[in-house]
Design an enzyme around this catalytic site. Sequence first.
Site, mmCIF file in Angstrom:
data_model
loop_
_atom_site.group_PDB
_atom_site.id
_atom_site.type_symbol
_atom_site.label_atom_id
_atom_site.label_comp_id
_atom_site.label_asym_id
_atom_site.label_seq_id
_atom_site.Cartn_x
_atom_site.Cartn_y
_atom_site.Cartn_z
ATOM 1 N N ARG A 20 0.844 -1.197 0.000
ATOM 2 C CA ARG A 20 0.000 0.000 0.000
ATOM 3 C C ARG A 20 0.879 1.246 0.000
ATOM 4 N NH1 ARG A 20 -4.869 1.832 -1.609
ATOM 5 N NH2 ARG A 20 -6.151 2.771 0.026
ATOM 6 N N THR A 71 -9.121 -0.342 -9.844
ATOM 7 C CA THR A 71 -8.409 -1.523 -9.353
ATOM 8 C C THR A 71 -8.553 -2.739 -10.276
ATOM 9 O OG1 THR A 71 -8.839 -0.667 -7.142
ATOM 10 C CG2 THR A 71 -8.057 -2.899 -7.259
ATOM 11 N N GLU A 120 -5.833 3.335 -8.117
ATOM 12 C CA GLU A 120 -6.997 3.941 -7.485
ATOM 13 C C GLU A 120 -8.069 4.292 -8.501
ATOM 14 O OE1 GLU A 120 -9.555 5.254 -4.441
ATOM 15 O OE2 GLU A 120 -8.117 3.697 -4.805
ATOM 16 N N ASP A 124 -7.874 8.187 -0.808
ATOM 17 C CA ASP A 124 -8.543 7.165 0.008
ATOM 18 C C ASP A 124 -8.530 7.531 1.487
ATOM 19 O OD1 ASP A 124 -9.407 5.467 -1.927
ATOM 20 O OD2 ASP A 124 -7.966 3.876 -1.547
ATOM 21 N N SER A 166 -10.105 -0.986 0.646
ATOM 22 C CA SER A 166 -11.161 -2.001 0.577
ATOM 23 C C SER A 166 -10.673 -3.306 -0.029
ATOM 24 C CB SER A 166 -12.339 -1.473 -0.251
ATOM 25 O OG SER A 166 -12.996 -0.424 0.404
ATOM 26 N N GLY A 197 -13.126 -2.527 -7.555
ATOM 27 C CA GLY A 197 -14.402 -1.863 -7.335
ATOM 28 C C GLY A 197 -14.482 -0.896 -6.182
ATOM 29 N N GLY A 198 -13.360 -0.370 -5.685
ATOM 30 C CA GLY A 198 -13.430 0.613 -4.606
ATOM 31 C C GLY A 198 -14.086 0.030 -3.373
#
Length: 580
Positions: A106, A391, A411, A431, A457, A478-479
């Site tokens: 991340r 994503t 993102e 985010d 997520s 898909g966020g």
Amino acid sequence: MKLIRNLLVASASFALAACATAPLRDTAPTTVAAPAKGQIFAVAANPLASEAAMAVLRRGGSAVDATIAMQAMLSLVEPQSSGIGGGGFMTYYDAATRRVTIFDGRETAPAGATPDMFLDDSGRPLPFGEAVLSGRSTGVLGAVRMLALAHQRHGKLAWRTLFGDAARTARDGFIVSPRLGRFLASGAFPESNAPDVLAYFARPGGGLLQAGDRLRNPAYAAFLARLAAQGPDALYKGETARRIVARVGQGAHPSSMTLADLAGYRPIEREALCGRYRVYVVCAPPPPASGVGMLQLLMLLERTDISTRGPGDPQAWFTFAEASRLMYADRDRYVGDPAFVSVPVAGLLDPAYVDGRATLIGARAGAAPAAGVPAGAPKVALDRTLEPIGTSHFVIGDAQGNVVSMTTTVESIFGSGRMVDGFFLNNQLTDFSFSPRDAAGRPAANAVAPGKRPRSSMTPLILLDADRRFAGALGSAGGNSILAYVGKSMVGAVDWRLPMQQAIALPNLVARGGAFQGEVTKFTPQVLAGLAALGVSLKPGQGEDSGLQGVIVRGGVIDGGYDPRREGRFLVEPAPAARR
């Protein structure tokens, strides 16, 4: 390890108690026949990416080797979704040790980031479209360092040999796919008109490239040649690093990112967060990813009769929606970077706590549920994070039985819309919660801080059987809808015993807060009417939609599926040695 063992024991204890008091028709198999070693497989959202991974596996490469080739190709052919300018989470299964490990790539906030960096001069949150295009939306890139760490641990082939297919495709060009063409034509996203996007996709004679056109990227090919020769330092130090710092420092709301931020980035190797669902051990990434939300959702569903129903039953979808809303309420409030905030993981997964939350699933949908108060919960603000869609996800298995389940992202669509050396830079820092505190002064768990990783997520899953043999893998793009997409597919594949392809293709339903969104045209009129009678009025979803890819082991056979909403391909074949 102690926490993970406790969670497994707690989850297993609940499963036994539930069966004793309210027997369910458990349609999952009582045993899972592990696939014979010697098979190789890959499933991704783009055929060229699946082929690049298989080419490495055919050479005797490991699942991690193939992952590096996969990511390099996805950066080129699916730049709207992921890339080496972003980050991701890898869930890795080691067949020899039967251990699951998380590689956290991340992105992080630069050392100069401040909690109010997404507020305007009046203290109000910046408009999202303005923030996403700004230099400060870009987090310190994580994917490449994370892949390098995983390669040190589990690579077989030399790093320099893993980028050839992507570099050659960048030089020779590839055909713009219908899906990429749709994004270029839509103009619906802030990044659609970003200068770098317009320049990269410019069509000779005017306009933007269309599906069927050939796109070449010599800058990316040249960068991959340096990345292959120099290793990850080709990105984190030297000329590319200087170009990244310069690019994010331009325009309104420039980034504070420095060369020291890039050089100092470190991925994290974490223990997986595991719990039981039916006969499976389900392993996922811990915070700052959302594996805790995924496991809580499964625990909530296990306390219902959803397994006795099916995809044509409105009550099943109502149950799924209400369990989702409870999970999201908790996930949204409490999950953040554990290096900066106390995340009550054990409390959120405590069987007694989940028992209490499950009682809130009533006969009809009501107001948006509030977050609960699990043991160890800190006093934090209501979450204000605006997490966009985006994503990609893929699954790879090698001849030795090792498996990678990885979710990767820049993102939003084309990330920040800013490009360096042929790849797009992420906008992951959007985010974070734009508002660091609420009116009462309580901090948001997901507020910005220097060096902090924004909540994600992403929840790439690995499923094991009771003997900790590989039993499946699943994940999605898909966020913030990722958890709903993966949860739906788990129900379809595990509870309803659908082939993985059918489970993934089930209509999407995302229930979060007071909103019920879904693929309205894919549900039958009977299901829609039944949901409406239960207080659930579905509205069409929007954006990039799901990007599910997964496999499950059935009778020793790898049953794979890809999301029909994208352009995926599932490939499986005997390993080279097994053919001889």
